[in-house]
Structure formats: structure tokens, C-alpha cells
Design a protein around this motif. Structure first.
Motif, PDB file in Angstrom:
ATOM      1  N   CYS A 206     -46.860 -21.749  51.858  1.00 45.08           N
ATOM      2  CA  CYS A 206     -46.565 -22.419  50.587  1.00 45.08           C
ATOM      3  C   CYS A 206     -45.222 -21.945  50.043  1.00 45.08           C
ATOM      4  O   CYS A 206     -45.053 -20.763  49.721  1.00 45.08           O
ATOM      5  CB  CYS A 206     -47.660 -22.119  49.574  1.00 45.08           C
ATOM      6  N   ASN A 207     -44.284 -22.861  49.925  1.00 46.29           N
ATOM      7  CA  ASN A 207     -42.959 -22.557  49.390  1.00 46.29           C
ATOM      8  C   ASN A 207     -43.008 -22.690  47.871  1.00 46.29           C
ATOM      9  O   ASN A 207     -43.197 -23.791  47.337  1.00 46.29           O
ATOM     10  CB  ASN A 207     -41.933 -23.518  49.983  1.00 46.29           C
ATOM     11  N   VAL A 208     -42.885 -21.553  47.167  1.00 46.51           N
ATOM     12  CA  VAL A 208     -42.998 -21.543  45.704  1.00 46.51           C
ATOM     13  C   VAL A 208     -41.686 -21.104  45.068  1.00 46.51           C
ATOM     14  O   VAL A 208     -40.768 -20.652  45.746  1.00 46.51           O
ATOM     15  CB  VAL A 208     -44.140 -20.596  45.258  1.00 46.51           C
ATOM     16  N   GLY A 215     -48.004 -14.362  42.048  1.00 44.51           N
ATOM     17  CA  GLY A 215     -49.356 -14.835  41.759  1.00 44.51           C
ATOM     18  C   GLY A 215     -49.692 -16.227  42.245  1.00 44.51           C
ATOM     19  O   GLY A 215     -50.851 -16.642  42.198  1.00 44.51           O
ATOM     20  N   GLY A 216     -48.692 -16.988  42.701  1.00 48.53           N
ATOM     21  CA  GLY A 216     -48.965 -18.360  43.116  1.00 48.53           C
ATOM     22  C   GLY A 216     -49.072 -19.281  41.913  1.00 48.53           C
ATOM     23  O   GLY A 216     -48.694 -18.922  40.790  1.00 48.53           O
ATOM     24  N   ASN A 217     -49.601 -20.487  42.114  1.00 51.30           N
ATOM     25  CA  ASN A 217     -49.756 -21.454  41.029  1.00 51.30           C
ATOM     26  C   ASN A 217     -50.862 -22.445  41.384  1.00 51.30           C
ATOM     27  O   ASN A 217     -51.540 -22.288  42.407  1.00 51.30           O
ATOM     28  CB  ASN A 217     -48.428 -22.173  40.762  1.00 51.30           C
ATOM     29  N   THR A 236     -47.824 -17.330  50.830  1.00 49.36           N
ATOM     30  CA  THR A 236     -46.845 -17.862  49.880  1.00 49.36           C
ATOM     31  C   THR A 236     -45.489 -17.192  50.124  1.00 49.36           C
ATOM     32  O   THR A 236     -45.424 -16.018  50.470  1.00 49.36           O
ATOM     33  CB  THR A 236     -47.283 -17.615  48.426  1.00 49.36           C
ATOM     34  N   PHE A 237     -44.442 -17.951  49.939  1.00 49.02           N
ATOM     35  CA  PHE A 237     -43.085 -17.421  50.090  1.00 49.02           C
ATOM     36  C   PHE A 237     -42.137 -18.254  49.243  1.00 49.02           C
ATOM     37  O   PHE A 237     -42.468 -19.367  48.828  1.00 49.02           O
ATOM     38  CB  PHE A 237     -42.652 -17.463  51.565  1.00 49.02           C
TER      39      PHE A 237
END
Length: 364
Positions: A206-208, A215-217, A236-237
């Protein structure tokens, strides 16, 4: 053992940026679809603190990490299985990889074009998965047609394969991937030679944005829910951050990660997740000439591990002198290990454990 990971996803989700960060190979990355046409390939050393520590203890002439090969496959779009957007060529590259790293855009930025016009991870994942399934359907239908003709001979084995492939075709037609069809090894033999795209293990990346790196989304949670259905791994990255990290030395990298509030770079987490998805472990060899990391599948026995180094080692295997990395690091030398009686003599039935430090004895 060579591990080959194919980076896939829709255009402009961060595939080439991730590839740049992973391999430092300078893959072209621009804000328009189909920037990447031919697949870029990069061989990336696997970071492992255990290898570094062993090298400090042994002081060898060289230190050799194990590696992962990443293939940057161009962005797929709806209709790729029918050739849209050079889809046929792109899909053929996926057939050659061991693991699909599916990059999903989980950030909103009006300055970065999205080929579908909006941010929706669930929809984007479905588009890619559908194209893999559609492409597989073509292969399975041909296989079913051929088996149907051969089954007229009355051969029970052929008839059984025909029935299996027929059920697989029906499974795919319902929009399901081949990897959710069966776990029966005998049934898989009926279509194994087709190397189906949707039968490959998947790791979601997941490209954030930088703000969501720790923490992500909610968009990442959508991906996690989808991944949970097949027990897939999710990492995530932030593509922009990873490219910056790749240019730093080890000390600067540690300071930068601390400032960001994350324990490790995306590269480390991605490779660890890839290993877990494919059921791989690492063992080591250590001597004055070289300290080296090697990769085997979890559950491999000692002769198979020896064969990773050289086929002669497997064929002439006698025994393996083995000690865990933890014991090696604690005692600090091979002599100290032997003096303490911690060096084990393992035979052909020994199952290699992650972190084993091994010396193989064999007949030529």
C-alpha cells in the motif's frame, strides 16, 4: 535459490518508484500511463542484521547476503487480458515470477493522475485480479477442450483431469482466482503446466502519504480486509520516502527512520513479508573466507540446503555441523561453540531452522 517478485498494479500507483527504492536501478518514473513498457529487473540484497553480526564475529574476507529479484512490470488497465494498453505483453511477464507484489494506491493527490479518475483500492485490486482471471480463462478453456478430446479414449486419469479442469473453468468464470480453487496436489497436476497468473501468491504493498506511513488509513484497511480473505500479507510504504531512504548511508538511514517514527524501511518489511508469503527461511555459512546467507523453503532438510550451495554437496551429503545463530552470537566463536558442546551433528533427516549456521560434510 532465486526469488523473483513481479511488481504489478494500475498505472501511476507507485510501482516504478518502489522499484527505484528497492533496487536503486533508476527505473523511469513519470506521471502518465505506460511509462514502463519493457520490464526493469533489479537484484536486491536482503538486509539481515544476523549476517552483519556474524561477519563482525568471524571477520571474513567477504560478506555475501542472499538476494531477491524484483521485476517492474508496466501498469495494467481494464481490458489488459484482451490486449488493451499492451496488456498481453505485460501479463506474459507476470507468468515468470514467483510472487506478485500488488502495489495499491492509498493516498489522494490531485497532482497525480489516477487512470480510473478516483481513489478506490477495492476497485483497483478487483480490476487487476479480473484481468489475471480473464487471461487464465483463455488458457484453461484450451486445456479443457484438449482434455475433452483425449478423454474419449476412456483413460481414467485423463477423465479425472478433464473433470478437474472443467470445474476450474467454472470457478474462474465466477470471478474467482485459481489459487482459491483447490489445495489438492493431485488436482493441481491437471493444470500446473499452465502456470496460471491468478494461482500465484500475492503480497499487497500500500503506497501511502508520509503522514500515514506509521498508522495507515481507511484506504489501507480496505486492502487489509481483502488480503485477509486469503491470508495474504500487507505492507505499507511511502514511495517518495523510500526513494529518499535508498540514497542514505546506514547511519543516516537509521536517524531518518527514527525521525519518521518507523522501525524499518519499506524494503526490509517488503522482503520479510515476501519470505513469509512464500514460506522461505535463511541459513548461514561462516568461515574465514566468506560469511554468507542462503535461502531455502521452510521444511527443507539438510541435504536440500546443502544442494543450494552446490549440487555435489547434496548428492554426497554425510552430515551437517549446525548451531543456531543465537548460540553463535552468544558464544562468539566456532571454538567456543565446540568447547561448550553446542555444535550439533545433524543427518539427512534434519529440518533446517531459520538462522542455522551450517557446515556441510560430504563425499565427492
Amino acid at each position: 535459490m532465486s526469488l523473483r517478485c513481479g511488481i504489478v498494479g494500475l498505472p501511476n500507483v507507485g510501482k516504478s518508484s518502489l522499484f527505484n527504492a528497492l533496487s536503486d536501478a533508476g527505473a523511469e518514473s513519470e506521471n502518465f500511463p505506460f511509462c514502463t513498457i519493457d520490464p526493469n529487473v533489479g537484484v536486491v540484497p536482503v538486509p539481515d542484521k544476523r549476517l552483519d553480526n556474524l561477519a563482525e564475529i568471524v571477520q571474513p574476507k567477504s560478506k555475501v547476503p542472499t538476494s531477491v529479484e524484483f521485476v517492474d512490470i508496466a501498469g495494467l488497465v481494464k481490458g489488459a487480458s484482451e490486449g488493451k494498453g499492451k496488456g498481453n505483453a505485460f501479463l506474459s511477464h507476470i507468468r515468470e515470477v514467483d510472487l506478485i507484489v500488488h502495489v495499491v494506491r492509498c493516498f489522494d493527490d490531485p497532482n497525480v493522475i489516477h487512470v480510473e479518475g478516483s481513489i478506490n483500492p477495492a476497485r483497483d485490486i478487483r480490476i487487476i485480479e479480473d484481468e489475471l482471471v480473464f487471461k487464465d480463462l483463455v488458457s484453461v478453456e484450451k486445456r479443457e477442450e484438449n482434455l475433452k478430446k483425449e478423454a474419449k479414449s476412456g483413460d481414467k486419469k485423463i477423465i479425472s483431469q478433464y473433470e478437474t479442469v472443467k470445474r476450474l473453468r467454472e470457478h474462474l468464470e465466477q470471478g474467482n482466482s485459481a489459487r482459491t480453487f483447490t489445495d489438492d496436489p493431485e488436482e493441481k497436476k491437471a493444470y500446473r503446466e499452465l502456470f496460471l497468473l491468478s494461482d500465484k501468491p500475492v503480497l499487497y504493498a500500500c503506497n501511502v502519504s508520509e503522514e500515514d506511513l506509521d498508522g495507515g488509513n481507511k484506504l489501507v484497511e480496505q486492502v487489509r480486509e481483502i488480503a485477509a480473505e486469503n491470508d495474504d500479507e500487507v505492507v505499507t510504504f511511502c514511495a517518495k520516502i523510500e526513494e529518499e531512504i535508498a540514497e542514505l548511508d546506514e547511519e543516516e538511514r537509521a536517524m531518518f527512520l527514527e525521525e519518521l517514527g518507523v522501525e524499518s524501511a519499506g524494503l526490509d518489511r517488503l522482503i520479510q513479508a515476501a519470505y513469509k508469503e512464500l514460506g522461505l527461511i535463511t541459513f548461514f555459512t561462516a568461515g574465514p573466507k566468506e560469511v554468507r546467507a542462503w535461502t531455502v523453503r521452510k521444511g527443507a532438510k539438510a541435504p536440500e540446503a546443502a544442494g543450494v550451495i552446490h549440487s555435489d554437496f547434496e548428492h554426497g551429503f554425510i552430515r551437517a555441523e549446525t548451531v543456531s545463530y543465537e548460540t553463535y552470537a552468544e558464544l562468539g566463536s566456532e571454538k567456543a561453540i565446540k568447547d561448550a558442546g553446542k555444535m550439533r551433528q545433524e543427518g539427512k533427516d534434519y529440518v533446517v531452522q531459520d538462522g542455522d549456521v551450517m557446515l556441510f560434510r560430504f563425499n565427492v
